[in-house]
Design a protein around this motif. Structure first.
Motif, PDB file in Angstrom:
ATOM      1  N   ALA A  80      -2.976  -3.068 -11.272  1.00 49.10           N
ATOM      2  CA  ALA A  80      -4.305  -2.479 -11.069  1.00 49.10           C
ATOM      3  C   ALA A  80      -4.476  -2.025  -9.623  1.00 49.10           C
ATOM      4  O   ALA A  80      -5.305  -2.566  -8.887  1.00 49.10           O
ATOM      5  CB  ALA A  80      -5.391  -3.476 -11.460  1.00 49.10           C
ATOM      6  N   PRO A  81      -3.685  -1.041  -9.171  1.00 49.94           N
ATOM      7  CA  PRO A  81      -3.834  -0.597  -7.778  1.00 49.94           C
ATOM      8  C   PRO A  81      -5.189   0.068  -7.560  1.00 49.94           C
ATOM      9  O   PRO A  81      -5.635   0.893  -8.363  1.00 49.94           O
ATOM     10  CB  PRO A  81      -2.686   0.401  -7.603  1.00 49.94           C
ATOM     11  N   GLY A  82      -5.846  -0.296  -6.469  1.00 48.83           N
ATOM     12  CA  GLY A  82      -7.123   0.319  -6.128  1.00 48.83           C
ATOM     13  C   GLY A  82      -6.937   1.428  -5.107  1.00 48.83           C
ATOM     14  O   GLY A  82      -5.904   1.508  -4.434  1.00 48.83           O
ATOM     15  N   ILE A  83      -7.918   2.306  -4.992  1.00 51.23           N
ATOM     16  CA  ILE A  83      -7.879   3.368  -3.991  1.00 51.23           C
ATOM     17  C   ILE A  83      -8.491   2.830  -2.702  1.00 51.23           C
ATOM     18  O   ILE A  83      -9.690   2.568  -2.632  1.00 51.23           O
ATOM     19  CB  ILE A  83      -8.657   4.612  -4.463  1.00 51.23           C
ATOM     20  N   VAL A  94       0.855  -1.187   0.000  1.00 50.51           N
ATOM     21  CA  VAL A  94       0.000   0.000   0.000  1.00 50.51           C
ATOM     22  C   VAL A  94       0.893   1.239   0.000  1.00 50.51           C
ATOM     23  O   VAL A  94       1.758   1.391   0.875  1.00 50.51           O
ATOM     24  CB  VAL A  94      -0.929   0.027   1.234  1.00 50.51           C
ATOM     25  N   SER A  95       0.690   2.113  -0.976  1.00 49.40           N
ATOM     26  CA  SER A  95       1.406   3.385  -1.011  1.00 49.40           C
ATOM     27  C   SER A  95       0.555   4.465  -0.360  1.00 49.40           C
ATOM     28  O   SER A  95      -0.641   4.586  -0.640  1.00 49.40           O
ATOM     29  CB  SER A  95       1.727   3.788  -2.457  1.00 49.40           C
ATOM     30  N   VAL A  96       1.176   5.242   0.524  1.00 55.61           N
ATOM     31  CA  VAL A  96       0.516   6.373   1.172  1.00 55.61           C
ATOM     32  C   VAL A  96       0.995   7.619   0.436  1.00 55.61           C
ATOM     33  O   VAL A  96       2.185   7.936   0.422  1.00 55.61           O
ATOM     34  CB  VAL A  96       0.867   6.437   2.664  1.00 55.61           C
ATOM     35  N   ILE A  97       0.063   8.333  -0.191  1.00 51.33           N
ATOM     36  CA  ILE A  97       0.460   9.322  -1.182  1.00 51.33           C
ATOM     37  C   ILE A  97      -0.477  10.515  -1.192  1.00 51.33           C
ATOM     38  O   ILE A  97      -1.679  10.377  -0.946  1.00 51.33           O
ATOM     39  CB  ILE A  97       0.513   8.661  -2.590  1.00 51.33           C
ATOM     40  N   ASN A  98       0.077  11.683  -1.459  1.00 48.97           N
ATOM     41  CA  ASN A  98      -0.685  12.893  -1.748  1.00 48.97           C
ATOM     42  C   ASN A  98       0.273  13.874  -2.411  1.00 48.97           C
ATOM     43  O   ASN A  98       1.423  13.985  -1.991  1.00 48.97           O
ATOM     44  CB  ASN A  98      -1.285  13.499  -0.471  1.00 48.97           C
ATOM     45  N   TYR A  99      -0.199  14.582  -3.428  1.00 47.36           N
ATOM     46  CA  TYR A  99       0.637  15.599  -4.066  1.00 47.36           C
ATOM     47  C   TYR A  99       1.043  16.693  -3.089  1.00 47.36           C
ATOM     48  O   TYR A  99       2.112  17.276  -3.201  1.00 47.36           O
ATOM     49  CB  TYR A  99      -0.138  16.267  -5.202  1.00 47.36           C
ATOM     50  N   LYS A 100       0.177  16.993  -2.151  1.00 42.14           N
ATOM     51  CA  LYS A 100       0.376  18.123  -1.258  1.00 42.14           C
ATOM     52  C   LYS A 100       1.084  17.660   0.015  1.00 42.14           C
ATOM     53  O   LYS A 100       0.697  16.674   0.619  1.00 42.14           O
ATOM     54  CB  LYS A 100      -0.973  18.755  -0.912  1.00 42.14           C
ATOM     55  N   GLY A 101       2.130  18.360   0.396  1.00 46.03           N
ATOM     56  CA  GLY A 101       2.808  18.055   1.640  1.00 46.03           C
ATOM     57  C   GLY A 101       2.066  18.650   2.829  1.00 46.03           C
ATOM     58  O   GLY A 101       1.134  19.446   2.672  1.00 46.03           O
ATOM     59  N   GLY A 102       2.471  18.252   4.029  1.00 49.47           N
ATOM     60  CA  GLY A 102       1.885  18.812   5.226  1.00 49.47           C
ATOM     61  C   GLY A 102       0.478  18.366   5.517  1.00 49.47           C
ATOM     62  O   GLY A 102      -0.291  19.094   6.160  1.00 49.47           O
ATOM     63  N   THR A 125       8.090   7.926  -7.170  1.00 54.60           N
ATOM     64  CA  THR A 125       6.681   7.790  -6.797  1.00 54.60           C
ATOM     65  C   THR A 125       5.952   6.850  -7.744  1.00 54.60           C
ATOM     66  O   THR A 125       5.142   6.010  -7.321  1.00 54.60           O
ATOM     67  CB  THR A 125       5.998   9.166  -6.802  1.00 54.60           C
ATOM     68  N   GLN A 126       6.223   6.972  -9.025  1.00 54.79           N
ATOM     69  CA  GLN A 126       5.581   6.097 -10.003  1.00 54.79           C
ATOM     70  C   GLN A 126       5.943   4.635  -9.757  1.00 54.79           C
ATOM     71  O   GLN A 126       5.095   3.741  -9.900  1.00 54.79           O
ATOM     72  CB  GLN A 126       5.981   6.522 -11.412  1.00 54.79           C
ATOM     73  N   SER A 127       7.184   4.378  -9.373  1.00 54.85           N
ATOM     74  CA  SER A 127       7.583   2.988  -9.101  1.00 54.85           C
ATOM     75  C   SER A 127       6.841   2.445  -7.892  1.00 54.85           C
ATOM     76  O   SER A 127       6.522   1.255  -7.841  1.00 54.85           O
ATOM     77  CB  SER A 127       9.102   2.896  -8.905  1.00 54.85           C
ATOM     78  N   ALA A 128       6.536   3.306  -6.914  1.00 61.52           N
ATOM     79  CA  ALA A 128       5.768   2.863  -5.753  1.00 61.52           C
ATOM     80  C   ALA A 128       4.336   2.527  -6.151  1.00 61.52           C
ATOM     81  O   ALA A 128       3.771   1.519  -5.699  1.00 61.52           O
ATOM     82  CB  ALA A 128       5.783   3.948  -4.681  1.00 61.52           C
ATOM     83  N   ILE A 129       3.733   3.346  -6.985  1.00 65.64           N
ATOM     84  CA  ILE A 129       2.360   3.096  -7.433  1.00 65.64           C
ATOM     85  C   ILE A 129       2.273   1.787  -8.205  1.00 65.64           C
ATOM     86  O   ILE A 129       1.365   0.973  -7.983  1.00 65.64           O
ATOM     87  CB  ILE A 129       1.865   4.273  -8.293  1.00 65.64           C
ATOM     88  N   ILE A 130       3.226   1.566  -9.098  1.00 64.98           N
ATOM     89  CA  ILE A 130       3.220   0.333  -9.895  1.00 64.98           C
ATOM     90  C   ILE A 130       3.390  -0.887  -8.993  1.00 64.98           C
ATOM     91  O   ILE A 130       2.849  -1.963  -9.275  1.00 64.98           O
ATOM     92  CB  ILE A 130       4.329   0.381 -10.962  1.00 64.98           C
ATOM     93  N   ALA A 131       4.100  -0.740  -7.885  1.00 62.34           N
ATOM     94  CA  ALA A 131       4.329  -1.864  -6.973  1.00 62.34           C
ATOM     95  C   ALA A 131       3.146  -2.129  -6.048  1.00 62.34           C
ATOM     96  O   ALA A 131       3.127  -3.146  -5.358  1.00 62.34           O
ATOM     97  CB  ALA A 131       5.576  -1.601  -6.124  1.00 62.34           C
ATOM     98  N   SER A 132       2.152  -1.247  -6.030  1.00 64.84           N
ATOM     99  CA  SER A 132       1.118  -1.274  -4.999  1.00 64.84           C
ATOM    100  C   SER A 132      -0.129  -2.043  -5.402  1.00 64.84           C
ATOM    101  O   SER A 132      -0.529  -2.058  -6.568  1.00 64.84           O
ATOM    102  CB  SER A 132       0.717   0.166  -4.632  1.00 64.84           C
ATOM    103  N   ASP A 133      -0.744  -2.643  -4.393  1.00 65.98           N
ATOM    104  CA  ASP A 133      -2.088  -3.204  -4.540  1.00 65.98           C
ATOM    105  C   ASP A 133      -3.146  -2.154  -4.259  1.00 65.98           C
ATOM    106  O   ASP A 133      -4.245  -2.202  -4.813  1.00 65.98           O
ATOM    107  CB  ASP A 133      -2.278  -4.374  -3.560  1.00 65.98           C
TER     108      ASP A 133
END
Length: 310
Positions: free
Chosen positions: A219-222, A4-12, A164-172
């Protein structure tokens, strides 16, 4: 093992706080959890290790930068399993047979991202090299040393660069912590769209460049959006926050029922290192700890169709 990747464009937005506490609570419930810090700010790493300790024990040989250096061919390659460390204080607070481990970040990881981008920007094999780099972390996570883990949580930097893209591709699944404000709402919509485009492109490229005939379709889901730093009035989000929360729901993106209230100590950069709030018995704001535990329960409920259990 689920990733699972924990992600957001915005910091903070509390991304690192959520990663550390979610991982800690899952480990406290008996799961074996690996945290991977891909953010060059290394906030997740410094949640568990003092800067001096990181400098003396981890900086030169036990960070994810060393793995990416090997990927580029700058240094002899290492496996991800060789980089795993176990934060002692956090694990001492766990109940039962769970475990919480970490692959630390490095302040120079930002240079790796730029170098990887340059490596795919030159020459005639652009598409093939970009496909290889994007899929590198997924391949690295197949390391047999990582098989015992039930879950991998990746703390991503606030951008959409190659790492970041490599993390998304690796994620379920993708987990999106967000504040209930205009920029976070706008960023979630863009992030959702960019993830779809990246996944479509990667799966199309896999038919051209994959070395095995039956390449695994990505096919990572949200998993959902978790709202953080919410201001409450009469135990409900204030009207301004509720409006932005409703806007995100209108996008069709899953939203966790429980939101994490504002707490200056929890989200401060100088909070005590070593033991996440969810594992501390003596804290000044018990409701925050209970919200973190409830978010963990909701997170597991999302994963249960894929086989995860509490």
């Amino acid at each position: 093992m689920y990733v699972v990747s924990v992600i957001n464009y915005k910091g903070g937005v509390g991304k690192t706080t959520m990663t550390a506490n979610l991982g800690a609570e899952l480990a406290n419930r008996g799961m074996k959890v690996l945290l991977i810090d891909l953010d060059p700010q290394a906030s997740l790493t410094f949640s568990f290790y003092e800067p001096d300790d990181w400098r003396d024990r981890l900086r030169d040989s036990r960070t994810v930068k060393r793995w990416y250096d090997g990927l580029r061919g700058d240094t002899p390659g290492v496996t991800l399993g060789e980089l795993v460390v176990s934060p002692g204080p956090a694990n001492a607070h766990l109940k039962g047979a769970g475990r919480l481990d970490l692959i630390a970040s490095h302040l120079q990881l930002v240079d790796i991202d730029l170098a990887l981008a340059r490596s795919v920007a030159d020459g005639d094999e652009y598409d093939a090299e970009l496909f290889r780099v994007r899929g590198s972390l997924a391949e690295g996570l197949h390391d047999e040393a990582l098989d015992p883990y039930d879950l991998v949580l990746i703390d991503c930097p606030p951008n959409f660069n190659v790492v970041t893209q490599s993390a998304i591709i690796a994620s379920d699944h993708l987990l999106i912590p967000a504040k209930a404000d205009y920029l976070s709402t706008l960023g979630i919509d863009y992030l959702h769209g960019n993830v779809r485009e990246l996944v479509d492109r990667y799966n199309a490229d896999s038919r051209r460049f994959a070395k095995i005939r039956r390449h695994h379709k990505v096919a990572p889901g949200i998993a959902g959006v978790v709202f953080t730093m919410i201001q409450l009035m009469a135990q409900r989000p204030i009207a301004a926050h509720q409006g932005y929360m409703d806007q995100v729901r209108a996008l069709g993106v899953p939203v966790f029922p429980t939101a994490l209230r504002e707490n200056v100590t929890l989200f401060a950069t100088n909070t005590p290192r070593g033991v996440p709030v969810v594992l501390r018995d003596r804290i000044t704001a018990p409701p925050v700890r209970e919200e973190l535990r409830q978010i963990t329960t909701e997170f597991l409920a999302h994963l249960q169709p894929a086989g995860a259990t509490a």
